[in-house]
Design a protein around this motif. Structure first.
Motif, PDB file in Angstrom:
ATOM      1  N   VAL A 102       0.807  -1.415  -0.093  1.00 32.24           N
ATOM      2  CA  VAL A 102      -0.211  -0.029   0.051  1.00 32.24           C
ATOM      3  C   VAL A 102       0.925   1.336  -0.020  1.00 32.24           C
ATOM      4  CG1 VAL A 102      -1.661   1.354   1.328  1.00 32.24           C
ATOM      5  CG2 VAL A 102      -1.812  -1.468   0.879  1.00 32.24           C
ATOM      6  N   ARG A 103       1.870   1.283   0.761  1.00 35.26           N
ATOM      7  CA  ARG A 103       2.722   2.286   0.773  1.00 35.26           C
ATOM      8  C   ARG A 103       3.446   2.465  -0.680  1.00 35.26           C
ATOM      9  NH1 ARG A 103       5.557  -0.720   5.246  1.00 35.26           N
ATOM     10  NH2 ARG A 103       4.653  -0.002   7.108  1.00 35.26           N
ATOM     11  N   ASN A 104       3.704   1.610  -1.366  1.00 35.34           N
ATOM     12  CA  ASN A 104       4.018   1.595  -2.709  1.00 35.34           C
ATOM     13  C   ASN A 104       3.246   2.224  -3.699  1.00 35.34           C
ATOM     14  OD1 ASN A 104       6.683   0.569  -2.013  1.00 35.34           O
ATOM     15  ND2 ASN A 104       6.318  -1.349  -2.890  1.00 35.34           N
ATOM     16  N   SER A 105       1.718   1.632  -3.517  1.00 32.96           N
ATOM     17  CA  SER A 105       0.761   2.194  -4.295  1.00 32.96           C
ATOM     18  C   SER A 105       0.514   3.818  -4.076  1.00 32.96           C
ATOM     19  CB  SER A 105      -0.565   1.464  -3.937  1.00 32.96           C
ATOM     20  OG  SER A 105      -1.799   1.676  -4.614  1.00 32.96           O
ATOM     21  N   LEU A 106       0.688   4.275  -3.073  1.00 32.13           N
ATOM     22  CA  LEU A 106       0.667   5.806  -2.554  1.00 32.13           C
ATOM     23  C   LEU A 106       1.302   6.415  -3.750  1.00 32.13           C
ATOM     24  CD1 LEU A 106       0.837   6.130   1.245  1.00 32.13           C
ATOM     25  CD2 LEU A 106      -0.909   7.050  -0.153  1.00 32.13           C
ATOM     26  N   LEU A 134      -6.518   2.949  -3.996  1.00 31.80           N
ATOM     27  CA  LEU A 134      -5.118   2.777  -3.595  1.00 31.80           C
ATOM     28  C   LEU A 134      -4.996   1.180  -3.211  1.00 31.80           C
ATOM     29  CD1 LEU A 134      -2.672   4.246  -2.349  1.00 31.80           C
ATOM     30  CD2 LEU A 134      -4.154   4.237  -0.090  1.00 31.80           C
ATOM     31  N   ILE A 135      -6.046   0.670  -2.502  1.00 34.24           N
ATOM     32  CA  ILE A 135      -5.921  -0.738  -2.383  1.00 34.24           C
ATOM     33  C   ILE A 135      -5.938  -1.512  -3.294  1.00 34.24           C
ATOM     34  CG2 ILE A 135      -6.816  -2.548  -0.799  1.00 34.24           C
ATOM     35  CD1 ILE A 135      -5.641   0.030   0.750  1.00 34.24           C
ATOM     36  N   GLN A 136      -6.705  -1.221  -4.301  1.00 33.69           N
ATOM     37  CA  GLN A 136      -6.937  -2.138  -5.638  1.00 33.69           C
ATOM     38  C   GLN A 136      -5.093  -2.259  -6.258  1.00 33.69           C
ATOM     39  OE1 GLN A 136      -9.476  -1.485  -8.842  1.00 33.69           O
ATOM     40  NE2 GLN A 136     -10.803  -0.124  -7.533  1.00 33.69           N
ATOM     41  N   MET A 137      -4.605  -1.222  -6.337  1.00 32.58           N
ATOM     42  CA  MET A 137      -3.276  -1.154  -6.928  1.00 32.58           C
ATOM     43  C   MET A 137      -2.319  -1.843  -6.044  1.00 32.58           C
ATOM     44  SD  MET A 137      -4.418   0.001  -9.499  1.00 32.58           S
ATOM     45  CE  MET A 137      -2.788  -0.112 -10.566  1.00 32.58           C
ATOM     46  N   ALA A 138      -2.797  -2.198  -4.779  1.00 31.16           N
ATOM     47  CA  ALA A 138      -1.612  -3.053  -4.079  1.00 31.16           C
ATOM     48  C   ALA A 138      -2.115  -4.569  -3.964  1.00 31.16           C
ATOM     49  CB  ALA A 138      -1.843  -2.585  -2.677  1.00 31.16           C
ATOM     50  N   LEU A 139      -3.018  -4.832  -4.542  1.00 26.74           N
ATOM     51  CA  LEU A 139      -3.650  -6.216  -4.632  1.00 26.74           C
ATOM     52  C   LEU A 139      -2.612  -7.164  -4.888  1.00 26.74           C
ATOM     53  CD1 LEU A 139      -7.322  -6.413  -5.348  1.00 26.74           C
ATOM     54  CD2 LEU A 139      -6.395  -7.025  -3.343  1.00 26.74           C
TER      55      LEU A 139
END
Length: 412
Positions: A61-65, A285-290
């Protein structure tokens, strides 16, 4: 003369009720101010802070930010890369593609989509008793009738297959199977699931499989997804990150379409896609961390959480077995324990709700009454609280039972 104002809430809003909130939030008594409040009612594994998400998920999630894509609007059914990640995650259940996946605002929205696309107002859906109250909340708001099929506490909450089949009629649109179970903590064997599938196939009844607790399996039990063993019954699997990955507040769920024989018409798939347009997709944001989340979190993380839940289940079962008038049922999974209250031993209380209210006022412990699951004379506790808090709670429950059984003996 001006016409008077006349504004009423819609029929849907009036018919939408949440049993747990309606009962628990309307409790009139206050907890004992001399004892720390222990909420054994909260179905949130993160509520006490002793269980935390895996570092791999947090880093994803940090990376997704930092990704511009995580800030943009996306497809209403979810970003393609995220849906592909979920499809690959479920490859062991059978052939699944990104087109079979819809990302949702938590598992609750997945259930809403599944119920809404399969049933019309006036039709009925079959739900377990005891079972998760949200099915009723969703269905009755839409004018869909709830019919219950019974679970058998003496058989580790297996489905009463005859009772299930007896509920089916020409207005039955779908069957909901909750495995592992909230509130029961049951985990069905492959053989039992096949029995359910046979009934569903016989009556041409699609299944909504609520599998949000798929990671929560203890005591050497094995989780089997219905979709992995279904040969011809079409199934909508509802799950997500919420429980297993310990991030309920992030609201990331999904619906996966399993339909080996192409029984669901294009109409069903189009209907699901249309319904996603109501909320325009879940948290990007969470989608891109999936993708990273579903591929990098090690099995050891889940094993550690389940080891804790198993230890807690043993503790609660042992301690509450010594409470006079109670019969705890050892769970096989999920994060709850159902406890029978032998109300005949507590005649000073009208029902289990009054029992729980008095325990709340005297011992500052709040449990969920069985009425919330259409199953009176039981209560549900959560097992995710820290060990020392669970020990204290069990001791207080024992004391409460001793106090009130003693009072009744004195009356006689």
């Amino acid at each position: 003369m001006n016409k008077p104002w006349s504004i009423r809430a819609s029929t849907m809003s009036r018919n939408t009720q949440n049993l747990i909130r309606n009962i628990v939030e309307k409790i009139q008594v206050k907890p004992n101010p001399n004892k720390n409040f222990i909420p054994l009612s909260i179905g949130d594994p993160t509520a006490f802070g002793n269980l935390t998400p895996p570092e791999e998920l947090l880093q994803a999630v940090r990376n997704s930010l930092d990704e511009n894509e995580s800030r943009c609007y996306g497809l209403t059914n979810g970003a393609l890369v995220a849906r592909q990640a979920v499809a690959e995650y479920y490859a062991h259940q059978g052939q699944v593609s990104a087109d079979d996946v819809i990302l949702c605002n938590g598992c609750a929205q997945a259930l809403d989509l599944a119920i809404t696309v399969l049933a019309e107002p006036g039709q009925n859906i079959l739900v377990p008793r005891p079972g998760y109250m949200l099915y009723r909340t969703i269905a009755e708001g839409l004018g869909i009738v709830i019919k219950h099929y019974n679970l058998l506490p003496e058989k580790n909450w297996e489905v009463d297959l005859k009772n299930l089949e007896d509920q089916i009629d020409d207005k039955t649109a779908a069957l909901i199977v909750l495995n592992p179970s909230n509130p029961c903590g049951s985990v069905y064997t492959k053989e039992h699931l096949r029995d359910i599938l046979r009934i569903s196939a016989k009556h041409r009844l699609p299944i909504i499989a609520d599998e949000i607790y798929e990671k929560f399996v203890i005591f050497d039990n094995k989780f089997t997804s219905l979709a992995s063993i279904s040969k011809d019954v079409p199934i909508l699997v509802c799950s997500g990150l919420t429980k297993g990955f310990l991030v309920p507040g992030w609201r990331m769920g999904w619906l996966v379409i399993h339909d080996r024989q192409d029984i669901f018409s294009k109409d069903i798939r189009d209907g699901l896609r249309n319904l996603t347009g109501r909320l325009l997709g879940p948290n990007k944001l969470i989608q891109m961390a999936l993708s990273k989340t579903l591929t990098t979190v090690p099995q050891s993380f889940f094993d550690s959480v389940m080891s804790f839940i198993e230890s807690q289940a043993k503790l609660a079962y042992k301690e509450l077995s010594h409470a006079p008038g109670l019969r705890p049922i050892l769970p096989q999974g999920a994060m709850y324990m159902m406890i029978e209250i032998k109300m005949s031993m507590f005649p000073v209380f009208r029902d289990e709700l009054e029992f729980i209210e008095r325990m709340y006022s005297e011992q500052s412990i709040l449990c969920i009454p069985g009425q919330c699951f259409d199953f009176p004379n039981f209560m549900r506790i959560v097992l995710t609280v820290p060990e020392h808090i669970l020990r204290e709670a069990c001791a207080r429950i024992q004391q409460f039972c001793r106090d009130h059984i003693m009072q009744e003996n004195n009356i006689n």
